[in-house]
Motif scaffolding. Structure first.
Motif, mmCIF file in Angstrom:
data_model
loop_
_atom_site.group_PDB
_atom_site.id
_atom_site.type_symbol
_atom_site.label_atom_id
_atom_site.label_comp_id
_atom_site.label_asym_id
_atom_site.label_seq_id
_atom_site.Cartn_x
_atom_site.Cartn_y
_atom_site.Cartn_z
ATOM 1 N N ILE A 188 4.591 -4.982 -6.266
ATOM 2 C CA ILE A 188 3.320 -5.296 -5.607
ATOM 3 C C ILE A 188 2.857 -6.684 -6.034
ATOM 4 O O ILE A 188 2.336 -7.456 -5.226
ATOM 5 C CB ILE A 188 2.261 -4.215 -5.899
ATOM 6 C CG1 ILE A 188 2.714 -2.874 -5.312
ATOM 7 C CG2 ILE A 188 0.890 -4.611 -5.342
ATOM 8 C CD1 ILE A 188 1.871 -1.687 -5.735
ATOM 9 N N ARG A 229 -4.588 4.806 -11.796
ATOM 10 C CA ARG A 229 -3.941 4.418 -10.543
ATOM 11 C C ARG A 229 -3.853 2.899 -10.366
ATOM 12 O O ARG A 229 -4.362 2.323 -9.399
ATOM 13 C CB ARG A 229 -4.656 5.033 -9.350
ATOM 14 C CG ARG A 229 -4.722 6.535 -9.402
ATOM 15 C CD ARG A 229 -5.490 7.071 -8.200
ATOM 16 N NE ARG A 229 -5.815 8.456 -8.361
ATOM 17 C CZ ARG A 229 -4.989 9.444 -8.060
ATOM 18 N NH1 ARG A 229 -3.809 9.214 -7.597
ATOM 19 N NH2 ARG A 229 -5.372 10.690 -8.232
ATOM 20 N N ASP A 268 1.343 6.291 -7.074
ATOM 21 C CA ASP A 268 0.110 6.824 -7.668
ATOM 22 C C ASP A 268 -0.482 8.063 -6.997
ATOM 23 O O ASP A 268 -1.248 8.783 -7.627
ATOM 24 C CB ASP A 268 -0.973 5.740 -7.683
ATOM 25 C CG ASP A 268 -0.713 4.665 -8.709
ATOM 26 O OD1 ASP A 268 0.085 4.903 -9.639
ATOM 27 O OD2 ASP A 268 -1.310 3.571 -8.602
ATOM 28 N N GLU A 287 0.827 -1.207 0.000
ATOM 29 C CA GLU A 287 0.000 0.000 0.000
ATOM 30 C C GLU A 287 0.865 1.262 0.000
ATOM 31 O O GLU A 287 0.529 2.245 -0.676
ATOM 32 C CB GLU A 287 -0.943 -0.015 1.206
ATOM 33 C CG GLU A 287 -2.028 -1.069 1.088
ATOM 34 C CD GLU A 287 -2.831 -1.255 2.360
ATOM 35 O OE1 GLU A 287 -3.986 -1.715 2.243
ATOM 36 O OE2 GLU A 287 -2.323 -0.965 3.459
ATOM 37 N N ASP A 320 4.626 7.296 -10.677
ATOM 38 C CA ASP A 320 4.305 6.615 -11.931
ATOM 39 C C ASP A 320 4.110 7.583 -13.099
ATOM 40 O O ASP A 320 4.814 7.497 -14.102
ATOM 41 C CB ASP A 320 3.086 5.717 -11.727
ATOM 42 C CG ASP A 320 2.709 4.892 -12.957
ATOM 43 O OD1 ASP A 320 3.204 5.153 -14.063
ATOM 44 O OD2 ASP A 320 1.899 3.966 -12.804
ATOM 45 N N GLY A 335 6.124 -1.063 -10.017
ATOM 46 C CA GLY A 335 4.777 -1.537 -9.681
ATOM 47 C C GLY A 335 4.688 -3.051 -9.611
ATOM 48 O O GLY A 335 3.860 -3.604 -8.883
ATOM 49 N N ALA A 343 2.300 1.648 -3.460
ATOM 50 C CA ALA A 343 1.231 2.113 -4.352
ATOM 51 C C ALA A 343 0.983 3.608 -4.166
ATOM 52 O O ALA A 343 0.805 4.345 -5.147
ATOM 53 C CB ALA A 343 -0.051 1.328 -4.097
ATOM 54 N N ASN A 378 -4.210 -2.305 -7.397
ATOM 55 C CA ASN A 378 -3.604 -3.590 -7.067
ATOM 56 C C ASN A 378 -3.427 -3.764 -5.559
ATOM 57 O O ASN A 378 -3.663 -4.848 -5.028
ATOM 58 C CB ASN A 378 -2.273 -3.760 -7.794
ATOM 59 C CG ASN A 378 -2.476 -4.059 -9.260
ATOM 60 O OD1 ASN A 378 -3.572 -4.394 -9.695
ATOM 61 N ND2 ASN A 378 -1.412 -3.947 -10.031
ATOM 62 N N ALA A 379 -3.028 -2.707 -4.871
ATOM 63 C CA ALA A 379 -2.879 -2.794 -3.418
ATOM 64 C C ALA A 379 -4.233 -3.035 -2.754
ATOM 65 O O ALA A 379 -4.324 -3.790 -1.768
ATOM 66 C CB ALA A 379 -2.221 -1.527 -2.870
ATOM 67 N N ASN A 401 -1.539 0.912 -9.446
ATOM 68 C CA ASN A 401 -0.880 0.402 -8.241
ATOM 69 C C ASN A 401 -1.791 0.484 -7.020
ATOM 70 O O ASN A 401 -1.815 -0.432 -6.199
ATOM 71 C CB ASN A 401 0.425 1.163 -8.007
ATOM 72 C CG ASN A 401 1.352 0.993 -9.180
ATOM 73 O OD1 ASN A 401 1.818 -0.092 -9.473
ATOM 74 N ND2 ASN A 401 1.599 2.090 -9.906
ATOM 75 N N VAL A 402 -2.547 1.553 -6.899
ATOM 76 C CA VAL A 402 -3.514 1.670 -5.809
ATOM 77 C C VAL A 402 -4.594 0.604 -5.968
ATOM 78 O O VAL A 402 -5.022 -0.019 -4.985
ATOM 79 C CB VAL A 402 -4.109 3.094 -5.749
ATOM 80 C CG1 VAL A 402 -5.316 3.164 -4.833
ATOM 81 C CG2 VAL A 402 -3.045 4.087 -5.318
#
Length: 168
Positions: free
Chosen positions: A69, A111, A33, A26, A48, A66, A29, A116-117, A113-114
């Motif tokens: 993650i 976003r 992001d 998190e 990013d 990324g 991320a 994915n987290a 990465n956010v």
């Protein structure tokens, strides 16, 4: 592992090591992001889209960071379908992010990465055993994601080189 630890894992209670890995994902991320708020707006940006401004390698570098993650998700043994979703988020962000200008705006909006987290946070509550086919799937998806991303960047660089020659 003690019987108490096994019972805790089955019930979905927090394991400090698992929680640390999810929190790390998190945090990563957020850095990628949403680390900085644009003054006077509710819009936040991270590393990013800023890396995406570097021609040719910026989006690749952002996607590689990324992918950490995804590595955390694999280590936590999330289901393959969740890994596939996370890979697609990363691939979509990397591929569309490679489009000059508009891709960086997409990265700010999407976003990956956010996302994915958040997926990781949701599924980590219940442990899932990992088998050799799971690892093969993860390695294959990561390899294909990386290959497609590099291919997209190479095509863009080739097009820019052709455009440069045409304009000279």
């Amino acid at each position: 592992m003690t019987d108490r630890d096994q019972a805790g894992r089955r019930s979905g209670s927090a394991d400090p090591e698992r929680e640390l890995l999810v929190t790390t994902a998190e945090t990563l991320a957020a850095i990628l992001d949403s680390a900085v708020r644009i003054p006077g707006t509710r819009i936040t940006v991270g590393l990013d889209p800023l890396l995406g401004l570097i021609p040719g390698v910026g989006d690749l570098l952002a996607s590689l960071i990324g992918a950490a993650i995804l590595g955390i998700a694999a280590r936590l043994r999330v289901p393959k379908i969740v890994l596939a979703r996370m890979c697609l988020n990363l691939l979509l962000n990397g591929a569309l992010g490679a489009v000059p200008g508009a891709g960086d705006a997409f990265s700010v909006w999407f976003r990956s990465n956010v996302r994915n987290a958040a997926l990781l946070r949701r599924v980590v509550q219940v442990p899932h055993p990992t088998t050799a086919p799971d690892w093969a799937f993860v390695v294959g998806i990561l390899g294909m994601t990386l290959a497609l991303l590099i291919g997209a960047i190479l095509v863009i660089l080739w097009l820019l080189a052709r455009l440069w020659e045409f304009l000279r």
